[in-house]
Write an enzyme that holds these catalytic residues in place. Structure first.
Site, short mmCIF file in Angstrom:
data_model
loop_
_atom_site.label_atom_id
_atom_site.label_comp_id
_atom_site.label_asym_id
_atom_site.label_seq_id
_atom_site.Cartn_x
_atom_site.Cartn_y
_atom_site.Cartn_z
N ARG A 142 -6.42 1.49 5.90
CA ARG A 142 -5.46 0.47 6.31
C ARG A 142 -4.08 1.06 6.53
O ARG A 142 -3.68 1.96 5.80
CB ARG A 142 -5.37 -0.61 5.23
CG ARG A 142 -6.12 -1.86 5.57
CD ARG A 142 -6.26 -2.77 4.40
NE ARG A 142 -5.00 -3.16 3.78
CZ ARG A 142 -4.91 -4.13 2.86
NH1 ARG A 142 -5.99 -4.76 2.48
NH2 ARG A 142 -3.75 -4.45 2.33
N LYS A 161 -10.02 -7.58 -5.63
CA LYS A 161 -9.95 -8.99 -5.25
C LYS A 161 -10.81 -9.30 -4.04
O LYS A 161 -11.63 -10.22 -4.06
CB LYS A 161 -8.51 -9.35 -4.88
CG LYS A 161 -7.78 -10.17 -5.87
CD LYS A 161 -6.39 -10.53 -5.35
CE LYS A 161 -5.71 -9.31 -4.78
NZ LYS A 161 -4.68 -9.43 -3.87
N ARG A 213 1.31 -15.81 -4.15
CA ARG A 213 1.84 -14.50 -4.52
C ARG A 213 3.24 -14.64 -5.12
O ARG A 213 3.82 -13.66 -5.55
CB ARG A 213 1.94 -13.64 -3.27
CG ARG A 213 0.95 -12.51 -3.21
CD ARG A 213 1.18 -11.80 -1.90
NE ARG A 213 0.62 -10.49 -1.85
CZ ARG A 213 -0.60 -10.20 -1.43
NH1 ARG A 213 -1.41 -11.17 -1.08
NH2 ARG A 213 -1.01 -8.97 -1.37
N ARG A 238 4.18 -2.27 -2.64
CA ARG A 238 3.40 -3.48 -2.92
C ARG A 238 3.18 -3.66 -4.43
O ARG A 238 3.21 -4.78 -4.94
CB ARG A 238 2.06 -3.41 -2.18
CG ARG A 238 2.16 -4.00 -0.78
CD ARG A 238 1.23 -3.33 0.20
NE ARG A 238 -0.16 -3.48 -0.12
CZ ARG A 238 -1.07 -2.53 0.07
NH1 ARG A 238 -0.73 -1.37 0.57
NH2 ARG A 238 -2.32 -2.74 -0.22
N ARG A 268 -9.59 3.83 -0.43
CA ARG A 268 -10.09 2.60 0.20
C ARG A 268 -10.17 2.73 1.72
O ARG A 268 -9.28 3.26 2.37
CB ARG A 268 -9.15 1.44 -0.17
CG ARG A 268 -9.44 0.17 0.60
CD ARG A 268 -8.92 -1.02 -0.12
NE ARG A 268 -7.52 -1.27 0.15
CZ ARG A 268 -6.87 -2.35 -0.31
NH1 ARG A 268 -7.49 -3.22 -1.08
NH2 ARG A 268 -5.61 -2.53 -0.03
P1 ADP Z 1 -3.07 -6.30 -0.82
O1 ADP Z 1 -3.40 -7.29 -1.92
O2 ADP Z 1 -3.79 -5.00 -0.97
O3 ADP Z 1 -1.58 -6.12 -0.64
P2 ADP Z 1 -3.70 -8.25 1.29
O4 ADP Z 1 -4.69 -8.04 2.36
O5 ADP Z 1 -3.92 -9.39 0.34
O6 ADP Z 1 -3.64 -6.86 0.54
O7 ADP Z 1 -2.23 -8.44 1.92
C1 ADP Z 1 -1.68 -7.51 2.82
C2 ADP Z 1 -0.24 -7.87 3.16
O8 ADP Z 1 -0.19 -9.19 3.77
C3 ADP Z 1 0.72 -7.97 2.00
O9 ADP Z 1 1.26 -6.72 1.61
C4 ADP Z 1 1.81 -8.90 2.60
O10 ADP Z 1 2.62 -8.19 3.52
C5 ADP Z 1 1.00 -9.88 3.40
N1 ADP Z 1 0.59 -11.08 2.61
C6 ADP Z 1 -0.68 -11.44 2.27
N2 ADP Z 1 -0.68 -12.58 1.54
C7 ADP Z 1 0.61 -12.95 1.40
C8 ADP Z 1 1.28 -14.03 0.74
N3 ADP Z 1 0.59 -14.97 0.05
N4 ADP Z 1 2.64 -14.08 0.79
C9 ADP Z 1 3.34 -13.16 1.47
N5 ADP Z 1 2.79 -12.12 2.12
C10 ADP Z 1 1.45 -11.99 2.09
#
Ligand code: ADP
Length: 229
Positions: free
Chosen positions: A162, A17, A93, A173, A130
């Site tokens: 990360r 993504k 999400r 996740r 990653r």
């Molecule tokens: P990934 O898709 O690999 O989990 P992201 O960088 O998109 O990585 O998100 C990292 C973390 O940020 C998520 O695991 C969550 O804790 C938080 N997060 C990101 N976007 C949202 C969202 N829309 N709603 C709730 N938590 C979020």
């Protein structure tokens, strides 16, 4: 001039993504709005809120819908997003967030929601390798590292694994994705807004597929408009 776009990109962790959203934002000349990046910036700021956010993110859990939607609403109301659109990465999400986003954009809407599909076994392999830049968030991997000694090619920042890419946080996740985020695929399909794109292959090949899906959608809707007029 290239027309702007209002895109939402879905896909499980490791589907690519972030990589595709950066490319799409360059292609359509629109801002890349990533909730993960915004939250990581809050953590880096060292504020009390940032500390709470860090604890939730490190566990691999989701932040509250209200906090996320307030952040997204603020960002989408800025002039760059209003003028040309956006590539939204990491939101919605949950169904709640999708409803809030639809209300936020009403009477307009997104042009297309793209779901990047990659089998789970493959995303697990990708996530283990990653690596990301701590400063600008650029993505690398052990098989495609930066040119010089884990220093970001884009901004010179340090490139690391990360905190939430541990085996335990990744599996949490992915579980949450199945429970909370996968239902969005049905939600957007029912609204006729979803395009499924095969995410297996080189980043360039996947980008071409996504752009084709966006263009098909545009031609489809202008075709409908033309037939109606
Ligand atoms: P990934 O898709 O690999 O989990 P992201 O960088 O998109 O990585 O998100 C990292 C973390 O940020 C998520 O695991 C969550 O804790 C938080 N997060 C990101 N976007 C949202 C969202 N829309 N709603 C709730 N938590 C979020």
């Amino acid at each position: 001039m290239v027309p702007g776009a209002r895109l939402v990109v879905l896909g499980k962790q490791g589907a690519g993504k972030g990589t595709q959203c950066v490319r799409l934002s360059h292609h359509y000349v629109v801002p890349h709005v990533s909730t993960g990046d915004m939250l990581r910036a809050a953590v880096k700021s060292g504020s009390a809120l940032g500390e709470k956010v860090r604890q939730v993110m490190d566990r691999g859990e989701l932040l509250g819908d209200d906090l996320i939607m307030e952040m997204v609403a603020d960002r989408l109301s800025e002039p760059d997003c209003r003028a040309r659109g956006f590539v939204l990465d990491g939101c919605p999400r949950t169904i709640n967030q999708a409803q809030a986003l639809a209300a936020l954009l009403s009477p307009g809407d997104v042009d297309l929601v793209v779901d990047i599909e990659v089998p789970t076994a493959q995303v697990l392999r990708r996530l283990a390798g990653r690596r990301v830049c701590v400063d600008c968030g650029a993505n690398y991997s052990v098989t495609s590292p930066p040119k010089v000694n884990w220093t970001c090619d884009v901004c010179g920042g340090e490139v690391v694994q990360r905190e939430d890419d541990t085996e335990e946080a990744i599996s949490r996740r992915l579980d949450i994705y199945e429970k909370q985020t996968a239902p969005l695929i049905t939600w957007y399909t029912e609204r006729g807004q979803l395009a499924r794109v095969n995410g297996v292959g080189s980043p360039d090949a996947v980008l071409r597929r996504i752009i084709r899906a966006v263009e098909d959608r545009r031609e489809g809707s202008s075709g409908v408009a033309a037939r109606r007029s």
